[in-house]
Design an enzyme around this catalytic site. Structure first.
Site, PDB file in Angstrom:
ATOM      1  N   LYS A  84       0.840  -1.202   0.000  1.00 36.73           N
ATOM      2  CA  LYS A  84       0.000   0.000   0.000  1.00 36.73           C
ATOM      3  C   LYS A  84       0.878   1.256   0.000  1.00 36.73           C
ATOM      4  O   LYS A  84       1.908   1.313   0.695  1.00 36.73           O
ATOM      5  CB  LYS A  84      -0.914  -0.043   1.227  1.00 36.73           C
ATOM      6  CG  LYS A  84      -1.935   1.086   1.332  1.00 36.73           C
ATOM      7  CD  LYS A  84      -2.813   0.844   2.562  1.00 36.73           C
ATOM      8  CE  LYS A  84      -3.774   1.988   2.829  1.00 36.73           C
ATOM      9  NZ  LYS A  84      -4.590   1.733   4.041  1.00 36.73           N
ATOM     10  N   SER A 159      -9.287   2.588   3.581  1.00 37.92           N
ATOM     11  CA  SER A 159      -8.379   3.222   2.650  1.00 37.92           C
ATOM     12  C   SER A 159      -7.546   2.235   1.829  1.00 37.92           C
ATOM     13  O   SER A 159      -6.848   2.654   0.902  1.00 37.92           O
ATOM     14  CB  SER A 159      -7.438   4.159   3.430  1.00 37.92           C
ATOM     15  OG  SER A 159      -6.600   3.446   4.321  1.00 37.92           O
ATOM     16  N   SER A 183      -9.637   0.486   7.821  1.00 34.15           N
ATOM     17  CA  SER A 183      -9.110   0.491   6.458  1.00 34.15           C
ATOM     18  C   SER A 183      -8.643  -0.850   5.913  1.00 34.15           C
ATOM     19  O   SER A 183      -8.331  -0.948   4.733  1.00 34.15           O
ATOM     20  CB  SER A 183      -7.970   1.508   6.342  1.00 34.15           C
ATOM     21  OG  SER A 183      -8.463   2.817   6.470  1.00 34.15           O
TER      22      SER A 183
END
Length: 472
Positions: A84, A159, A183
């Site tokens: 990520k 996210s 997230s």
């Protein structure tokens, strides 16, 4: 209306095909590589082809590694994956999903990246996230959103939306995710995946954890199978284990142990879940009872100011990022942060005098949460108050007061575990929306209870195998 909000055809997007990856999960692919049936270079090549096949519609990738380094040992040796883009990976820029600065290539791996790499994965690049991970959807003011493979007109969550989209579409078996308010679990629920937020301190702490008054963020993965998530935790533990927590070890299937489980349909803060979400939880309750578990409704008497306190703390994080952003890039300009980040900052500036009380109340949440667990092994709730919304519903272009109202009516369950530090897992339910979007359910436990969560996850997966996008 922006073209980014236009709803494409509803055809599901996936990359499953007859190649080196086949329909393997990460454990299965690692086994095939270990036996010599598949080569690590072949797996990386075919994963890259799969990414190219879906990226035009999903927009999940932030950066590609020019020369992926192949893992030589560990649980997932040779398994292709992504990191990520809020976590440093040497040689790739870290952009945090923001247009407020020009990202530069990282000189070294972040602490967790080192732990992740120790499992043997092959990193193909970095996945997209909303600016600084503040949003529960991966959308932007002036760029394509990350789209949900099950229905590209809807959000992939946030996210860790880019990671979830790639895994759900079959481009890679697993991908890195992290969770500061939901997230990992939110995109897992939106995309029909397994997403476990570990206990605070279970994995190597992120760089900022020691500098914040309340560390909310835990790193992990999103996966299509329970055994991948279990294998990740076991593999990560061989690199580093927190001596203050009981070891997880390798959980390989359901134990058959009968548990006492409490459940909620609506959030402790009073947000009601929609019909599809309630049905997902009540159907899970019925399954648990059929399997011999004791399930009962419970209440959690958290402070009624919890939601506003969490929002204030979230605003403080945005304020601090705006104040220290030049450490990310010399051209950082907080005025170029998106409207959500700027709105959160403004919220904090209105409330900053309340910071000591906010922190005291948030830290006391663990008392009410522990009380709710008396006599229980696990807590079952929705992950979100409703399934993945349409693209645009939560975009940072929505006026801030409306956007925050919508977010608080959506993310109503996950933040408690971040504040308390307890482990929590999102699992696909047997329920889906009329147009096929997944609906997740969430189990939470006491600190250090990952083995019990994985036991329950294996139990439900064995009883009702998770839906596969390639079969839909």
């Amino acid at each position: 209306m922006s073209t980014y909000f236009e709803v494409p055809e509803k055809t599901r997007v996936h990359a499953f095909r007859d190649d080196a990856l086949g329909e393997h999960d990460a454990v299965g692919l690692a086994d095939a590589i270990r036996r010599g049936e598949v080569g690590a270079h072949e797996a990386a090549r075919d994963a890259a082809e799969r990414v190219r096949a879906v990226e035009e519609r999903l927009h999940a990738v932030q950066a590609h590694a020019e020369t992926p380094a192949h893992g030589t040992g560990g649980t997932f040796a040779g398994v292709p994956t992504f990191v990520k883009d809020n976590t440093d990976y040497r040689g790739l820029p870290t952009g945090h999903g923001s247009a407020a600065f020009t990202p530069r290539a990282a000189r070294r791996h972040a602490p967790f990246a080192g732990q992740f790499l120790s499992t043997g994965v092959t990193v193909l690049g970095k996945t997209r996230l909303p600016e600084f991970g503040f949003s529960p959807t991966t959308e932007y003011e002036a760029a394509e959103p990350v789209r949900n493979p099950w229905n590209p007109g809807h959000s992939a969550g946030g996210s860790s939306g880019g990671s979830a989209a790639l895994v759900a579409a079959g481009a890679v078996p697993i991908a890195h995710a992290n969770d500061g308010g939901g997230s990992i679990r939110i995109p897992a629920a939106c995309c029909g995946l397994v997403g476990l937020k570990p206990t605070r301190g279970r994995v190597v702490p992120n760089d900022q954890s020691h500098r914040l008054p309340l560390d909310l963020v835990a790193d992990g993965i999103v996966s299509r199978s329970v055994r991948d998530t279990a294998a990740f935790l076991a593999g990560a533990e061989t690199y580093w284990r927190n001596p203050k927590l009981p070891p997880v070890g390798l959980v390989e299937g359901p134990s058959g142990r009968r548990l006492r489980i409490g459940f909620l349909l609506d959030s402790p803060s009073g947000v009601a879940s929609d019909a599809a979400t309630r049905e997902a939880v009540t159907e899970t309750v019925a399954t648990l009872e059929r399997l011999g578990h004791t399930v009962e409704p419970v209440e959690i008497a958290i402070d009624p100011r919890f939601t506003e306190d969490f929002l204030t703390y979230w605003g403080m994080l945005s304020f601090l990022l705006g104040a220290t952003g030049r450490t990310l890039g010399t051209d950082f300009d907080r005025h170029r942060m998106d409207a959500l980040s700027r709105g959160l900052r403004a919220t904090y500036l209105e409330r900053w005098r309340s910071t000591p009380g906010v922190l005291r109340r948030l830290k006391r949440t663990k008392v009410a949460y522990a009380a709710a667990f008396r006599g229980l092994d696990l807590l079952l709730t929705p992950v979100l108050a409703h399934p993945a919304p349409p693209i645009g519903h939560l975009a940072p272009t929505v006026p801030y007061p409306t956007l925050i109202e919508r977010m608080l009516a959506y993310v109503a369950f996950t933040p408690i575990d971040n504040v308390v530090g307890t482990p929590s897992i999102s699992l696909p339910s047997t329920r889906s929306t009329d147009d096929g979007r997944p609906v997740g359910v969430m189990f939470s436990g006491r600190p250090g209870s990952e083995r019990t969560l994985l036991d329950m996850a294996f139990t439900l997966e064995a009883d009702s195998p998770f839906r596969r996008i390639q079969d839909a």
